[in-house]
Every structure is written in structure tokens, then in C-alpha cells.
Design a protein around this motif. Structure first.
Motif, PDB file in Angstrom:
ATOM      1  N   ILE A 187       0.723  -1.346   0.044  1.00  0.00           N
ATOM      2  CA  ILE A 187      -0.027   0.110   0.105  1.00  0.00           C
ATOM      3  C   ILE A 187       0.859   1.192  -0.004  1.00  0.00           C
ATOM      4  O   ILE A 187       1.721   1.305   0.969  1.00  0.00           O
ATOM      5  CB  ILE A 187      -0.805   0.139   1.467  1.00  0.00           C
ATOM      6  N   THR A 188       0.812   1.964  -1.204  1.00  0.00           N
ATOM      7  CA  THR A 188       1.725   3.158  -1.207  1.00  0.00           C
ATOM      8  C   THR A 188       1.084   4.271  -0.440  1.00  0.00           C
ATOM      9  O   THR A 188      -0.172   4.677  -0.218  1.00  0.00           O
ATOM     10  CB  THR A 188       1.782   3.644  -2.869  1.00  0.00           C
ATOM     11  N   GLY A 189       2.070   5.164   0.160  1.00  0.00           N
ATOM     12  CA  GLY A 189       1.758   5.888   1.322  1.00  0.00           C
ATOM     13  C   GLY A 189       1.971   7.437   0.742  1.00  0.00           C
ATOM     14  O   GLY A 189       2.825   7.648  -0.156  1.00  0.00           O
ATOM     15  N   HIS A 190       1.230   8.192   1.473  1.00  0.00           N
ATOM     16  CA  HIS A 190       1.230   9.735   1.121  1.00  0.00           C
ATOM     17  C   HIS A 190       0.934  10.452   2.396  1.00  0.00           C
ATOM     18  O   HIS A 190      -0.210  10.620   2.681  1.00  0.00           O
ATOM     19  CB  HIS A 190       0.380   9.876  -0.014  1.00  0.00           C
ATOM     20  N   THR A 191       1.837  10.644   3.468  1.00  0.00           N
ATOM     21  CA  THR A 191       1.650  10.910   4.922  1.00  0.00           C
ATOM     22  C   THR A 191       1.351  12.508   4.949  1.00  0.00           C
ATOM     23  O   THR A 191       0.914  12.764   6.112  1.00  0.00           O
ATOM     24  CB  THR A 191       2.612  10.564   5.916  1.00  0.00           C
ATOM     25  N   ALA A 192       1.766  13.168   3.950  1.00  0.00           N
ATOM     26  CA  ALA A 192       1.544  14.674   4.151  1.00  0.00           C
ATOM     27  C   ALA A 192       2.213  15.119   5.403  1.00  0.00           C
ATOM     28  O   ALA A 192       1.761  16.112   5.979  1.00  0.00           O
ATOM     29  CB  ALA A 192       0.031  15.054   4.189  1.00  0.00           C
ATOM     30  N   ARG A 193       3.464  14.392   5.661  1.00  0.00           N
ATOM     31  CA  ARG A 193       4.234  14.998   6.906  1.00  0.00           C
ATOM     32  C   ARG A 193       3.439  15.033   8.009  1.00  0.00           C
ATOM     33  O   ARG A 193       3.583  15.678   8.982  1.00  0.00           O
ATOM     34  CB  ARG A 193       4.799  16.435   6.391  1.00  0.00           C
ATOM     35  N   LEU A 194       2.503  14.201   8.210  1.00  0.00           N
ATOM     36  CA  LEU A 194       1.661  13.904   9.696  1.00  0.00           C
ATOM     37  C   LEU A 194       2.608  13.315  10.570  1.00  0.00           C
ATOM     38  O   LEU A 194       3.914  13.140  10.161  1.00  0.00           O
ATOM     39  CB  LEU A 194       0.712  12.902   9.415  1.00  0.00           C
TER      40      LEU A 194
END
Length: 581
Positions: A187-194
Motif C-alpha cells: 500500500i503506497t503512502g502519502h503521509t502529508a508530513r503527519l
């Protein structure tokens, strides 16, 4: 292939005397690469076998071809075949591509359109989880049902579930993540710097990597949580210098770092480079050349479970490799894909025979009545507060507010403060979106009313269809905001200007945009804890008052007057105005 490896049959091709980089150990050894058909049959001491064709590679290094672990082909402004012509000579021959952009325009058949090419470029798909990205808040050109997404995860060319909204904790999102993991896909992630709870919740769904980590501290935070890092270098940002600012601190974590371009336009790919640029940047920052190349090859293949086929020059793998003169500065002299020579000295030896169907063309449909006047932001006062977006650390965004001059009823840009206008134009026709703006004159913020009220909205079909105006609500916890305001000083203070909260100066891409709100624009309280990503906002949860609830009918809009804070409802954001003092 086994008969070639044991010497019973002749090889088709042997690359002789190359300094072969063993990416598993970091050694460079003088060896022969023995090729049978599309695969590497053996890697042997020099002169052990004979072949139909031989290439003398003495003085050159042989390294595996590069892998881009996350890219949107559409953002390059090229078709897959033309993209191959550009990047294959630079050593990249495998793309893990998320087609969410073209899917939003053309749906599932758009995803198929960019899923393959007749050129020697291997495309594996990261299946877009949400099309459109925010179904409850936008109307795109197409919809890809959840059933279609799940079925695509089972296809042989699917390598992962694509990047998803890090704030979406819905059952539908969980179901897709479950299906991806069940199919053995990442599952590819995109955490938005969380960070903290929002980050933990996102990774708890099975997300395995992140391309938003911007600096060494964020990289370490994610590596300790078991997420691989795909360092991004696109047209809007290059994370390599910040990520590798302290190479020693990363330690063994470098074995879980790889590279991606994400969003990179054709001119930057042509002049700057692709994954070869990542390698050079990492080496400049202090990463050993052997490790930098491992990140671009084996690390990527291992994380996405492709190392049985690509990522190293070892027996049974596909014969994907290049010959370069310097490990620290990879400029391929020759590139091979599945045993075939496809590029020499930066020139592609390939043809692009891909055909683009008629239905993929002419997809721009402007709304009736669209004209130059549509771009005007209008106000009845001498000045107006506008919602604005500040670019920082590359392509990351945060909200702020600016008071701009109004001339002849039109809000003006402010080049001295670098506050410029950005227009987003609907490409899908009719009046579902259209370009329209609303903002609130600054004089309304100075009223002595106990409650800020919405001005009368202008009747529009699309407003009735998408947003239902609601009466203003007060913020439920004023004491918290009063305390912060006391530190900032008395008087009418737009929240974004509160000095108690750090907010860097506007960057060179700051842009003022009119906000489409229920009842107009007001200065909004945001600080550095608020994360802005794909139109959704969420902040870290701290002790004390809870943030406003999620959903399209609540927001953190507020304005501070003296020691009193007032809050109004706006369209679908999640924000915690201030960190607790």
C-alpha cells in the motif's frame, strides 16, 4: 537458462570484463555477465563461457537499471512511449505508476491507456484507491467504483494500492487496504508530513512507505515505524538534500530508502535527469555511491517484492542493466533491457509506435459563459481579506490570509509581498464547478457584533447543488484561544498573524485565491500544526480541547477580536487552530 549456466549450451550474449556492482554486498568485481534470452543465466569469472555475441566492457561499471517507485506519468506531459524515449537513456527502465490523474478524467480506460507501452519501459501500476479523490467534495470527469479498484489489485501488473488520502479512515478505505494486502500487494503512502496519532492511524491500515518525508527527522520517524522511504525529487521540490543532511543518523535505515520522481515535468526530466539525478544528489550529500545505486535498484525491488525479477545483476533476473563510467555520476554509455541494447551514449535506440485513441483527445470542456471576466475577484470595499496558499519546503502547502487592495471593485495582486492570483478552471464542462470566487471585505471583521454573520449568498445552481448554507456557529472553547490572543497582544488580530505561533514568511510561490465558502471568506485560524493536503486539513491531536469534528459541514474558521474568538462553519476542513500554550 540452466543449461547455459552449467556450460552445456552457449549463451546469447556475454558482457565481458565489466566491473559488476554486487548491490547485495556493495562490491565491484571484474566479471562476465552471461545472458540467455531475456534473463541473466550466470555472472562468472572473466572468460569462463563463450557466446554468440560478446561486448567488451573493460573499464566500465555494470549496474542494475533504475526503478522509479512512485510517479504520475500524466504529470510528465508525455505519453508512455515518449517518456521511454526520454528516461530509458538515463537508466530508468521500470516505473511504478499511479494513474490517478488520468483516471479522474477518463476513468478506468484512462488507467489502461498509461499502463503499458511498446517501448522498452516496464510500467507496473499502483492502483488509484479513490477516483475522484474526494467523492463527497468534488465532481471529476469520471468515477472508478470500488469494485473496479479491488479487481485491478489482482492483476499481474498491479504492484500496490496507490497513494490514498491520509485522513480517510472510512470503511471503504479499509476494505481496499485489506484487499491489497490479501493480494500480496503493498500500500503506497502519502503521509502529508503527519506525525503522532494521525500518522499512526494511517500506517495502521497497512501503508508500507512514504514519499512525503522531507528531512532526516521525519525519515527516522517513519523508518522506526516500519515504513520505507521513497525520497521524492520532482519539479516542485527536491527532498534529497534535506533527507540526507545527516547520513550517519540514518544508519541501517538506508537499506529501506529508495527514490521516486512523483510529479516531474518533461523539461526537468530532460535537463536535470530522472532517478540518475537522485543518485547524484545522494552522493553529493555523503551517501556512498554503492549505497546510492542500491537505493535506486535493489531497495526498491525488495520493498515492492520485485527482487526476484529485477533490481540486481544476478542469475535468473531479467537482463536489465547499464554500463557507466562512474558510480558517483551515472551517465549510461549503454542501457540493456531484457538483454537488448536500447540506448547508447544518451540516445534512445527505440521507436514509439503507441497509438493514442480518439477518445483520449479533446478532454478539455469549459463551462458556457467562461471568459476573461471569470478570473476577476470582486469586492465592494477598498480592501479585502483573501484566503491564500503558501508553498513551503517544495510542494507542501499551508493556508494564510492577506489583506489586498481593491481597485474598481476588483481585488489586486501584491507583487511586493509575492501574493499572486491562482485560478482553478473546471475542465469537465457545464456549471458543476465553473470558476467562481467569494471573499469577505476586511471591514466585516471590525464589526462590534457579538456573532459574525454570513452575508447574503448569491443564488447559484451549483451552490444549491453542492453546498447548503448553514448559520454561523461559535467556537466551543474560547478560553484556549483567549489565552493565545493575550500573548499576541490586544486588538483585532487576524488569526494567521498571531506571533505566538510560528509561521515562516511567505515563499516565492505564495498565491492568493478566492475562497468558495458558505457565506464568504473570513480570516481562518491555522498554524503550523494544520496539515494541508488534497484539499483536506487535519491537525495533530493534543491534550486539551479536541479539534472540530471531521466532515463536510464543520471547520475551524475563526477570527479573534480582543479577547474573544468567534467560529463559523465552512466547507469541510478539519483544523485545530492553535497548539495548547
Amino acid at each position: 537458462m540452466r543449461l547455459v549456466a552449467n556450460g552445456t549450451e552457449s549463451a546469447d550474449l556475454i558482457i565481458r570484463k565489466a566491473m559488476v556492482l554486487a548491490v547485495h554486498t556493495g562490491e565491484s568485481l571484474p566479471l562476465d555477465i552471461v545472458i540467455a534470452g531475456r534473463h541473466i543465466a550466470a555472472v562468472t569469472p572473466v572468460g569462463r563461457f563463450e557466446a554468440t555475441e560478446t561486448v567488451d566492457a573493460q573499464g566500465l561499471h555494470a549496474v542494475p537499471n533504475f526503478i522509479d517507485t512512485h510517479i504520475h506519468i500524466e504529470y510528465t506531459m508525455l505519453t508512455p512511449g515518449e517518456l521511454a524515449r526520454l528516461i530509458v537513456p538515463k537508466g530508468t527502465t521500470t516505473l511504478l505508476a499511479d494513474p490517478n490523474c488520468i483516471a479522474n478524467v477518463l476513468g478506468a480506460r484512462g488507467m489502461d491507456l498509461v499502463a503499458s507501452t511498446g517501448a522498452p519501459l516496464r510500467i507496473l501500476q499502483q492502483i488509484s484507491p479513490e477516483v475522484p479523490r474526494l467523492p463527497a467534495m468534488e465532481l471529476g470527469g469520471a468515477v472508478v467504483p470500488s469494485e473496479e479498484t479491488i479487481s485491478r489489485l489482482r492483476r499481474p501488473n498491479a504492484v500496490s494500492l496507490g497513494e490514498g488520502n491520509p485522513f480517510n479512515l472510512s470503511l471503504d478505505s479499509a476494505q481496499k487496504q485489506f484487499e491489497a494486502l490479501s493480494a500480496g500487494k503493498r500500500i503506497t503512502g502519502h503521509t502529508a508530513r503527519l506525525s503522532d496519532e494521525p500518522l499512526w492511524a494511517y500506517l495502521a491500515g497497512g501503508v508500507g512507505d512514504d514519499h512525503n518525508a522531507f528531512n532526516t527527522a521525519e525519515v527516522l520517524d517513519r523508518l522506526r515505524l516500519g515504513a520505507a522511504i521513497t525520497v521524492m525529487s520532482g519539479s516542485m521540490n527536491d527532498n534529497c538534500p534535506a533527507v540526507f543532511a545527516d547520513v550517519a543518523a540514518l544508519g541501517l535505515g538506508l537499506n529501506h530508502v529508495c527514490f521516486c520522481a512523483d510529479d516531474k515535468h518533461v523539461e526537468d526530466l530532460a535537463h536535470q535527469g530522472h532517478i540518475d539525478h537522485h543518485v547524484r544528489q545522494a552522493v553529493r550529500a555523503g551517501v556512498a555511491p554503492e549505497m546510492a545505486i542500491r537505493m535506486a535498484t535493489l531497495n526498491a525491488a525488495m520493498h515492492f517484492r520485485l527482487d526476484h525479477a529485477i533490481g540486481s545483476i544476478t542469475p535468473s533476473r531479467l537482463a536489465d542493466f547499464m554500463l557507466i563510467g562512474d558510480l558517483a555520476d551515472p551517465h549510461p554509455r549503454a542501457v540493456y533491457v531484457e538483454g537488448e541494447l536500447v540506448a547508447v551514449d544518451g540516445e534512445a535506440m527505440l521507436t514509439n509506435d503507441d497509438e493514442m485513441p480518439d477518445w483520449s483527445r479533446r478532454t478539455m470542456h469549459l463551462a458556457p459563459g467562461f471568459s476573461a471576466d471569470s478570473f476577476a475577484l470582486r469586492a465592494a470595499s477598498e480592501t479585502a481579506w483573501v484566503q491564500a496558499v503558501e508553498m513551503y519546503d517544495g510542494y507542501f502547502k499551508r493556508a494564510f490570509h492577506a489583506e489586498l487592495t481593491v481597485v474598481d471593485g476588483v481585488v489586486q495582486t501584491d507583487t511586493e509581498r509575492d501574493v499572486l492570483k491562482v485560478a482553478i478552471v473546471d475542465r469537465h464542462g457545464d456549471d458543476r464547478h465553473g470558476f467562481r470566487t467569494r471573499f469577505r471585505p476586511a471591514t466585516q471583521c471590525d464589526r462590534g457584533d457579538d456573532e459574525l454573520r454570513e452575508p447574503e449568498p448569491r443564488a447559484r445552481r451549483h451552490d444549491r447543488r453542492r453546498y447548503r448554507p448553514r448559520s454561523a456557529r461559535r467556537c466551543g472553547d474560547r478560553r484556549w484561544l483567549r489565552r493565545c490572543c493575550r500573548r499576541a497582544g490586544a486588538g483585532d488580530v487576524p488569526a494567521a498573524d498571531c506571533r505566538h505561533h510560528e509561521r515562516p514568511a511567505m515563499g516565492d510561490r505564495a498565491a492568493a485565491i478566492g475562497r468558495r465558502q458558505r457565506g464568504g471568506d473570513r480570516p481562518r485560524l491555522h498554524d503550523r500544526l494544520t496539515v494541508h493536503d488534497h484539499g483536506v486539513h487535519r491537525s495533530r491531536r493534543r491534550s486539551g480541547p479536541r479539534p472540530h469534528r471531521a466532515g463536510p459541514d464543520r471547520c475551524g474558521d475563526a477570527v479573534v477580536r480582543g479577547r474573544t474568538a468567534h467560529c463559523t462553519a465552512g466547507p469541510g476542513v478539519l483544523s485545530m487552530p492553535f497548539a495548547r500554550p
